[in-house]
Design an enzyme around this catalytic site. Structure first.
Site, PDB file in Angstrom:
ATOM      1  N   MET A 141     -97.655  91.327  29.005  1.00 23.73           N
ATOM      2  CA  MET A 141     -97.367  92.754  28.832  1.00 23.73           C
ATOM      3  C   MET A 141     -98.253  93.317  27.716  1.00 23.73           C
ATOM      4  O   MET A 141     -97.945  94.351  27.128  1.00 23.73           O
ATOM      5  CB  MET A 141     -95.890  92.969  28.521  1.00 23.73           C
ATOM      6  CG  MET A 141     -95.000  92.542  29.687  1.00 23.73           C
ATOM      7  SD  MET A 141     -93.440  93.420  29.771  1.00 23.73           S
ATOM      8  CE  MET A 141     -92.707  92.998  28.227  1.00 23.73           C
ATOM      9  N   ALA A 193    -100.297  93.569  24.010  1.00 28.49           N
ATOM     10  CA  ALA A 193    -100.030  93.297  22.590  1.00 28.49           C
ATOM     11  C   ALA A 193    -100.327  91.819  22.319  1.00 28.49           C
ATOM     12  O   ALA A 193     -99.527  91.095  21.728  1.00 28.49           O
ATOM     13  CB  ALA A 193     -98.596  93.664  22.212  1.00 28.49           C
ATOM     14  N   LEU A 194    -101.497  91.402  22.778  1.00 29.71           N
ATOM     15  CA  LEU A 194    -101.828  89.974  22.806  1.00 29.71           C
ATOM     16  C   LEU A 194    -102.005  89.406  21.402  1.00 29.71           C
ATOM     17  O   LEU A 194    -102.590  90.039  20.529  1.00 29.71           O
ATOM     18  CB  LEU A 194    -103.100  89.755  23.630  1.00 29.71           C
ATOM     19  CG  LEU A 194    -103.034  90.257  25.078  1.00 29.71           C
ATOM     20  CD1 LEU A 194    -104.340  89.945  25.802  1.00 29.71           C
ATOM     21  CD2 LEU A 194    -101.839  89.664  25.833  1.00 29.71           C
ATOM     22  N   GLU A 202    -102.061  85.247  19.200  1.00 19.98           N
ATOM     23  CA  GLU A 202    -102.540  83.868  19.331  1.00 19.98           C
ATOM     24  C   GLU A 202    -101.713  83.076  20.362  1.00 19.98           C
ATOM     25  O   GLU A 202    -102.229  82.176  21.029  1.00 19.98           O
ATOM     26  CB  GLU A 202    -102.514  83.207  17.941  1.00 19.98           C
ATOM     27  CG  GLU A 202    -102.979  81.772  17.878  1.00 19.98           C
ATOM     28  CD  GLU A 202    -104.348  81.493  18.521  1.00 19.98           C
ATOM     29  OE1 GLU A 202    -105.224  82.384  18.518  1.00 19.98           O
ATOM     30  OE2 GLU A 202    -104.508  80.367  19.032  1.00 19.98           O
ATOM     31  N   HIS A 238    -100.560  84.225  23.217  1.00 23.12           N
ATOM     32  CA  HIS A 238    -101.166  84.510  24.529  1.00 23.12           C
ATOM     33  C   HIS A 238    -102.515  83.795  24.664  1.00 23.12           C
ATOM     34  O   HIS A 238    -102.848  83.280  25.729  1.00 23.12           O
ATOM     35  CB  HIS A 238    -101.382  86.019  24.699  1.00 23.12           C
ATOM     36  CG  HIS A 238    -100.128  86.827  24.695  1.00 23.12           C
ATOM     37  ND1 HIS A 238     -99.761  87.613  23.641  1.00 23.12           N
ATOM     38  CD2 HIS A 238     -99.157  86.974  25.630  1.00 23.12           C
ATOM     39  CE1 HIS A 238     -98.629  88.225  23.910  1.00 23.12           C
ATOM     40  NE2 HIS A 238     -98.234  87.850  25.109  1.00 23.12           N
ATOM     41  N   GLU A 293     -93.428  78.736  26.859  1.00 22.79           N
ATOM     42  CA  GLU A 293     -92.079  78.160  26.745  1.00 22.79           C
ATOM     43  C   GLU A 293     -91.190  78.999  25.839  1.00 22.79           C
ATOM     44  O   GLU A 293     -89.985  78.823  25.821  1.00 22.79           O
ATOM     45  CB  GLU A 293     -92.174  76.743  26.161  1.00 22.79           C
ATOM     46  CG  GLU A 293     -92.679  75.726  27.154  1.00 22.79           C
ATOM     47  CD  GLU A 293     -92.638  74.317  26.601  1.00 22.79           C
ATOM     48  OE1 GLU A 293     -92.462  74.155  25.372  1.00 22.79           O
ATOM     49  OE2 GLU A 293     -92.801  73.387  27.404  1.00 22.79           O
ATOM     50  N   LYS A 294     -91.794  79.891  25.065  1.00 23.59           N
ATOM     51  CA  LYS A 294     -90.992  80.738  24.171  1.00 23.59           C
ATOM     52  C   LYS A 294     -89.941  81.504  24.978  1.00 23.59           C
ATOM     53  O   LYS A 294     -88.795  81.625  24.574  1.00 23.59           O
ATOM     54  CB  LYS A 294     -91.918  81.693  23.425  1.00 23.59           C
ATOM     55  CG  LYS A 294     -91.226  82.899  22.895  1.00 23.59           C
ATOM     56  CD  LYS A 294     -91.454  83.097  21.464  1.00 23.59           C
ATOM     57  CE  LYS A 294     -90.584  84.199  20.929  1.00 23.59           C
ATOM     58  NZ  LYS A 294     -90.308  85.241  21.905  1.00 23.59           N
ATOM     59  N   SER A 313     -94.720  89.469  20.344  1.00 22.69           N
ATOM     60  CA  SER A 313     -95.218  90.840  20.184  1.00 22.69           C
ATOM     61  C   SER A 313     -94.218  91.675  19.390  1.00 22.69           C
ATOM     62  O   SER A 313     -94.579  92.689  18.798  1.00 22.69           O
ATOM     63  CB  SER A 313     -95.438  91.479  21.550  1.00 22.69           C
ATOM     64  OG  SER A 313     -96.262  90.655  22.321  1.00 22.69           O
TER      65      SER A 313
HETATM   66  O1  PAF Z   1     -93.407  87.357  29.473  1.00 18.27           O
HETATM   67  C1  PAF Z   1     -93.876  88.494  29.732  1.00 18.27           C
HETATM   68  O2  PAF Z   1     -94.729  88.996  29.011  1.00 18.27           O
HETATM   69  C2  PAF Z   1     -93.357  89.261  30.931  1.00 18.27           C
HETATM   70  O3  PAF Z   1     -92.010  89.042  31.133  1.00 18.27           O
HETATM   71  C3  PAF Z   1     -94.155  88.974  32.218  1.00 18.27           C
HETATM   72  C4  PAF Z   1     -94.033  87.522  32.659  1.00 18.27           C
HETATM   73  C5  PAF Z   1     -95.622  89.305  31.984  1.00 18.27           C
HETATM   74  C6  PAF Z   1     -93.631  89.859  33.353  1.00 18.27           C
HETATM   75  O4  PAF Z   1     -93.729  91.211  33.045  1.00 18.27           O
END
Ligand code: PAF
Length: 291
Positions: A31, A33-34, A36, A38, A153-154, A191
């Protein structure tokens, strides 16, 4: 030097970019707001597909998984910075669609029923949340057609539900869970951490302390693990607990008597100020559930 990924905003643009590749496709849905955490998912995906396969990251704040009063409007949207993170990680395609692109028929009439696992823990507190998550993940799988998809896994219950959806609906995607990335003091990257003020940031570390205390006491059984975590909670300030549980790795109930070496999971959710945080860690139980 990092190369900018190709940016697709529409399904057609995505399809055109994907058509240029015939190697296995790796996918990290996000979603935005990346951070570390991600980036580590992207590295896991790249390792799985190898150098040639296209690595796709989606950035889409999915309205269907937010309930009334949740933080949909204030959820951070930082596409330029997200693309930079993707560039550093060698992502090939960033798919950043608008809502109409993902939900072309408006509010969907057909959604994914997440089943009973969505009625507990996060699902009990956030009704409809996992229906929204599974529906968008199914849609994104349909658009990206990945061979491998990586989730953190979070969000452990989300990962378990996505595995179950792929199994039950024969989706043919390999779902890989990646370990939680933590700050030096143990706080799981999220995030939502950016909403914490300095005092709340200090307080938030109590969640990982509780989980680590549970891990240390797990040799004496699940009840001891929970008691140790609760002791940490009593010593903490500003942490308003939603739940603290020990479950089996599939999130089913643990039997009363489990053999030494049984794997389990401890999960916690709590509010720190107005921010709701979740975390979990693996446990290896020593003597049984209630010894
Ligand atoms: O974990 C997330 O960021 C969201 O739930 C996902 C898997 C991208 C689905 O919107």
């Amino acid at each position: 030097m990092s190369t900018a990924p190709a940016l697709a905003h529409t399904r057609e643009e995505l399809a055109t970019l994907l058509a240029k590749h015939d190697d296995p496709v790796g996918f990290v849905p996000t979603m935005g707001a990346l951070h570390e955490g991600h980036a580590s998912l992207m590295r896991v995906a790249r390792e799985r597909i190898g150098d040639d396969g296209p690595l796709v990251v989606s950035v889409f704040v999915n309205p269907l998984q937010f309930g009334p009063g949740e933080d949909l409007d204030r959820y951070p949207r930082t596409l330029d910075a997200d693309v930079e993170v993707c560039a550093r990680e060698g992502v090939d395609i960033v798919f950043a669609p608008g809502v109409d692109e993902v939900y072309p028929g408006g509010e969907p009439q057909v959604t994914v029923d997440p089943g009973p696992l969505a009625d507990v823990l996060e699902g009990r507190i956030r009704p409809g949340h996992f229906r929204g998550v599974l529906t968008v993940v199914a849609k994104l799988f349909g658009l990206v057609r990945p061979d491998v998809a990586v989730f953190g896994e979070k969000d452990y219950q989300q990962l378990a539900l996505i595995r179950r959806m792929v199994l039950d609906l024969n989706m043919g995607v390999e779902v890989v869970g990646a370990e939680t990335v933590r700050e030096a003091d143990g706080l799981a990257l999220s995030s939502r951490n950016r909403y914490l003020d300095p005092e709340q940031r200090e307080q938030a570390v109590a969640l990982s302390r509780m989980l680590r205390a549970a891990q240390d006491a797990a040799a004496y059984g699940a009840s001891s693990a929970l008691a140790a975590a609760r002791a940490e909670l009593r010593a903490a300030q500003g942490v308003d607990l939603d739940y603290l549980v020990v479950a089996d790795p599939g999130l089913g109930e643990l039997p009363d008597d489990v053999p030494a070496g049984t794997e389990a999971r401890v999960l916690v959710a709590a509010r720190v100020g107005p921010t709701r945080l979740i975390d979990n860690m693996p446990l290896v139980l020593g003597r049984g559930k209630d010894s």
